[in-house]
Design a protein around this motif. Structure first.
Motif, PDB file in Angstrom:
ATOM      1  N   ASN A 123       0.803  -1.176  -0.006  1.00  0.00           N
ATOM      2  CA  ASN A 123      -0.182   0.037   0.352  1.00  0.00           C
ATOM      3  C   ASN A 123       0.631   1.390  -0.647  1.00  0.00           C
ATOM      4  N   GLY A 124       2.183   1.327  -0.475  1.00  0.00           N
ATOM      5  CA  GLY A 124       2.919   2.176  -0.410  1.00  0.00           C
ATOM      6  C   GLY A 124       2.465   3.344  -1.996  1.00  0.00           C
ATOM      7  N   ALA A 125       1.837   2.571  -2.374  1.00  0.00           N
ATOM      8  CA  ALA A 125       1.207   3.203  -4.075  1.00  0.00           C
ATOM      9  C   ALA A 125       0.199   2.424  -4.408  1.00  0.00           C
ATOM     10  N   ASP A 126      -1.053   3.157  -5.005  1.00  0.00           N
ATOM     11  CA  ASP A 126      -1.859   2.334  -5.666  1.00  0.00           C
ATOM     12  C   ASP A 126      -2.226   1.913  -6.982  1.00  0.00           C
ATOM     13  N   ILE A 127      -1.614   3.090  -7.544  1.00  0.00           N
ATOM     14  CA  ILE A 127      -1.299   2.117  -9.146  1.00  0.00           C
ATOM     15  C   ILE A 127       0.830   1.638  -9.451  1.00  0.00           C
ATOM     16  N   ALA A 128       0.073   0.717 -10.256  1.00  0.00           N
ATOM     17  CA  ALA A 128       2.197   0.449 -10.716  1.00  0.00           C
ATOM     18  C   ALA A 128       1.755   0.833 -11.870  1.00  0.00           C
ATOM     19  N   LEU A 129       3.225   0.681 -12.281  1.00  0.00           N
ATOM     20  CA  LEU A 129       3.640   0.834 -14.428  1.00  0.00           C
ATOM     21  C   LEU A 129       4.396  -0.065 -14.046  1.00  0.00           C
ATOM     22  N   VAL A 130       4.097  -0.821 -14.331  1.00  0.00           N
ATOM     23  CA  VAL A 130       5.256  -2.482 -14.235  1.00  0.00           C
ATOM     24  C   VAL A 130       4.686  -3.243 -15.859  1.00  0.00           C
ATOM     25  N   GLY A 131       5.731  -3.989 -15.737  1.00  0.00           N
ATOM     26  CA  GLY A 131       5.549  -4.991 -16.969  1.00  0.00           C
ATOM     27  C   GLY A 131       4.357  -6.294 -16.485  1.00  0.00           C
ATOM     28  N   SER A 132       3.738  -6.709 -17.008  1.00  0.00           N
ATOM     29  CA  SER A 132       2.906  -7.566 -17.074  1.00  0.00           C
ATOM     30  C   SER A 132       3.206  -9.104 -16.324  1.00  0.00           C
ATOM     31  N   GLU A 133       4.429  -9.593 -16.171  1.00  0.00           N
ATOM     32  CA  GLU A 133       4.880 -10.564 -15.885  1.00  0.00           C
ATOM     33  C   GLU A 133       5.306 -10.281 -14.242  1.00  0.00           C
TER      34      GLU A 133
ATOM     35  N   GLU B 198      -6.755  -6.353  -6.803  1.00  0.00           N
ATOM     36  CA  GLU B 198      -8.001  -6.840  -6.887  1.00  0.00           C
ATOM     37  C   GLU B 198      -9.100  -5.336  -5.871  1.00  0.00           C
ATOM     38  N   SER B 199      -9.010  -5.606  -4.811  1.00  0.00           N
ATOM     39  CA  SER B 199      -9.807  -4.541  -3.832  1.00  0.00           C
ATOM     40  C   SER B 199      -9.264  -3.201  -3.595  1.00  0.00           C
ATOM     41  N   TYR B 200      -8.307  -2.832  -4.320  1.00  0.00           N
ATOM     42  CA  TYR B 200      -8.494  -1.569  -4.691  1.00  0.00           C
ATOM     43  C   TYR B 200      -9.630  -0.399  -5.832  1.00  0.00           C
ATOM     44  N   MET B 201      -8.983  -1.654  -6.804  1.00  0.00           N
ATOM     45  CA  MET B 201     -10.207  -1.818  -8.569  1.00  0.00           C
ATOM     46  C   MET B 201     -11.403  -1.794  -7.457  1.00  0.00           C
ATOM     47  N   LYS B 202     -11.967  -2.422  -6.851  1.00  0.00           N
ATOM     48  CA  LYS B 202     -13.328  -2.558  -6.342  1.00  0.00           C
ATOM     49  C   LYS B 202     -13.820  -1.624  -5.455  1.00  0.00           C
ATOM     50  N   LYS B 203     -13.208  -0.486  -4.432  1.00  0.00           N
ATOM     51  CA  LYS B 203     -13.205  -0.083  -3.724  1.00  0.00           C
ATOM     52  C   LYS B 203     -12.934   1.895  -4.784  1.00  0.00           C
ATOM     53  N   ASN B 204     -12.783   1.584  -5.618  1.00  0.00           N
ATOM     54  CA  ASN B 204     -12.325   2.799  -6.350  1.00  0.00           C
ATOM     55  C   ASN B 204     -12.101   2.838  -8.121  1.00  0.00           C
ATOM     56  N   ARG B 205     -13.449   2.101  -8.391  1.00  0.00           N
ATOM     57  CA  ARG B 205     -13.543   2.311  -9.640  1.00  0.00           C
ATOM     58  C   ARG B 205     -13.414   3.326 -10.625  1.00  0.00           C
ATOM     59  N   ALA B 206     -14.199   4.285  -9.842  1.00  0.00           N
ATOM     60  CA  ALA B 206     -14.927   5.501 -10.356  1.00  0.00           C
ATOM     61  C   ALA B 206     -13.614   6.306 -10.183  1.00  0.00           C
ATOM     62  N   THR B 207     -12.405   5.850  -9.567  1.00  0.00           N
ATOM     63  CA  THR B 207     -10.886   6.449 -10.021  1.00  0.00           C
ATOM     64  C   THR B 207     -10.119   5.978 -10.257  1.00  0.00           C
TER      65      THR B 207
ATOM     66  N   ASP C 271      -5.050 -11.304  -3.276  1.00  0.00           N
ATOM     67  CA  ASP C 271      -5.958  -9.956  -3.904  1.00  0.00           C
ATOM     68  C   ASP C 271      -4.851  -9.411  -5.259  1.00  0.00           C
ATOM     69  N   PRO C 272      -5.164 -10.098  -5.588  1.00  0.00           N
ATOM     70  CA  PRO C 272      -4.052 -10.207  -7.789  1.00  0.00           C
ATOM     71  C   PRO C 272      -4.206  -8.877  -7.490  1.00  0.00           C
ATOM     72  N   VAL C 273      -2.941  -9.056  -8.655  1.00  0.00           N
ATOM     73  CA  VAL C 273      -2.933  -7.737  -9.137  1.00  0.00           C
ATOM     74  C   VAL C 273      -3.495  -7.978 -11.072  1.00  0.00           C
ATOM     75  N   ILE C 274      -4.342  -7.014 -10.722  1.00  0.00           N
ATOM     76  CA  ILE C 274      -4.803  -6.467 -11.896  1.00  0.00           C
ATOM     77  C   ILE C 274      -4.170  -5.733 -13.597  1.00  0.00           C
ATOM     78  N   ASN C 275      -3.935  -6.096 -14.131  1.00  0.00           N
ATOM     79  CA  ASN C 275      -4.119  -5.085 -15.111  1.00  0.00           C
ATOM     80  C   ASN C 275      -5.311  -4.775 -15.720  1.00  0.00           C
ATOM     81  N   PHE C 276      -4.988  -3.325 -16.078  1.00  0.00           N
ATOM     82  CA  PHE C 276      -5.780  -2.887 -16.496  1.00  0.00           C
ATOM     83  C   PHE C 276      -5.673  -1.791 -17.279  1.00  0.00           C
TER      84      PHE C 276
END
Length: 332
Positions: free
Chosen positions: A82-92, A228-237, A104-109
């Motif tokens: 939780n040091g960041a909300d969104i990561a920019l990194v390789g999908s691997e 996934e938890s962040y995306m569900k809670k902050n979908r509008a963001t 709490d899987p990390v989702i590519n969006f």
């Protein structure tokens, strides 16, 4: 008496006008904070800096705080802790995390780049380069397990070269020191990111002879992802964020390299403007910048094929398990 009355009247009228102006002025909208951790600072990520520089995030009501975390492991640690909300990194990296049994899987969006971003650089000038010229040579490659190395090996094998038998392959140099090692005399060929490849070419330290991005095909090389938890809670963001990214992608697609270079130059103080323009132009010409944020299934499968070929795929993950395109499709 009349003078005093007139003065009092004028003061009262002024106060009423001031009060009216204050009431009519709309309240300034508070921006929502979003913290991005980017894996490295790279011209390869030009649309991200365009979104910041052109105010596309602010237009969506977002105050984006960008931190460069310098490495896939550190980037994912920042996201998972939780040091960041969104990561920019390789999908691997999302595959590696999922394989470790994350609850709490990390989702590519939202996809940002769709090819490998490295180039093959030769120490000496080569006319009419062919890949078999690498056989028997010392090749300074990227870190084992990282996407650049996997894409590099995939391309070599595609051209009938076994990187572990046909080359003197060096993979024990840290990412940050690869360019310095080559400049210092290690290797006859090296796999480099921009702008280092173009800088070396300009300074006569090396010559770009091929693109790994062109050779490896479309892959989700760098994507925005969140838990996934962040995306569900902050979908509008997340939707607002993706909308800003898409605006930037479209702007980059329609704008010439010179204007793009000027827009992102503040993020690259140590790089000359002409080099930034050269790099942007090279990435644009080979289609490295995704023109929309949708990560499609063919790209996802190509990524896993490359990982599997390199012996780095822990398990094959279904597309819909770690990829969410609903928001990107809605935005587009």
């Amino acid at each position: 008496m009349k003078k005093r009355f007139r003065a009092a009247f004028m003061l009262l009228a002024g106060a009423m006008l001031l009060l009216s102006a204050c009431q009519e002025k709309p309240a300034e909208k508070k921006l929502e904070k979003v913290r991005i951790a980017e894996v490295t600072r790279s011209i390869f990520y030009a649309p991200e800096y365009v979104a910041l520089a052109k105010g596309f995030f602010k237009e969506e009501g977002l105050d984006v705080e960008l931190t460069t975390t310098w490495g896939g492991d550190k980037t994912m640690t920042a996201l998972l802790s939780n040091g960041a909300d969104i990561a920019l990194v390789g999908s691997e990296t999302s595959i590696y995390v999922h394989a470790q049994g994350s609850n709490d899987p990390v989702i590519n969006f939202a996809q940002l780049t769709q090819t490998d971003g490295t180039f093959l650089v030769s120490r000496t000038k080569v006319d009419n380069f062919t890949w078999d010229m690498l056989k028997g040579k010392t090749f300074l490659g990227q870190r084992k397990g990282g996407m650049p190395q996997m894409a590099g090996e995939f391309v070599l094998k595609k051209h009938g070269i076994d990187p572990h038998k046909d080359l003197n392959l060096i993979q024990n140099v840290d990412f940050a020191n690869i360019a310095n090692a080559f400049a210092g005399g290690t290797g006859e060929f090296v796999q480099l990111f921009e702008p280092t490849a173009s800088i070396f070419e300009k300074e006569g330290k090396g010559h770009i002879v091929a693109s790994f991005g062109t050779e490896s095909g479309h892959i989700p090389y760098t994507t925005f992802m969140a838990k996934e938890s962040y995306m569900k809670k902050n979908r509008a963001t997340v939707e607002k964020f993706t909308k800003a990214v898409y605006k930037a992608q479209q702007w980059v697609e329609k704008t010439d390299s010179k204007e793009i270079a000027k827009a992102i130059a503040p993020y690259f103080d140590d790089t000359e403007l002409d080099i930034i323009e050269t790099v942007v132009d090279r990435y644009k010409s080979q289609g490295s910048f995704a023109t929309d944020p949708i990560l499609d299934e063919d790209e996802w499968n190509n990524l896993q094929n490359i990982m599997d070929e390199a012996g780095e795929l822990p398990q094959r993950i279904e597309y819909k398990t770690l990829v969410n395109t609903e928001i990107a499709e809605k935005v587009k």
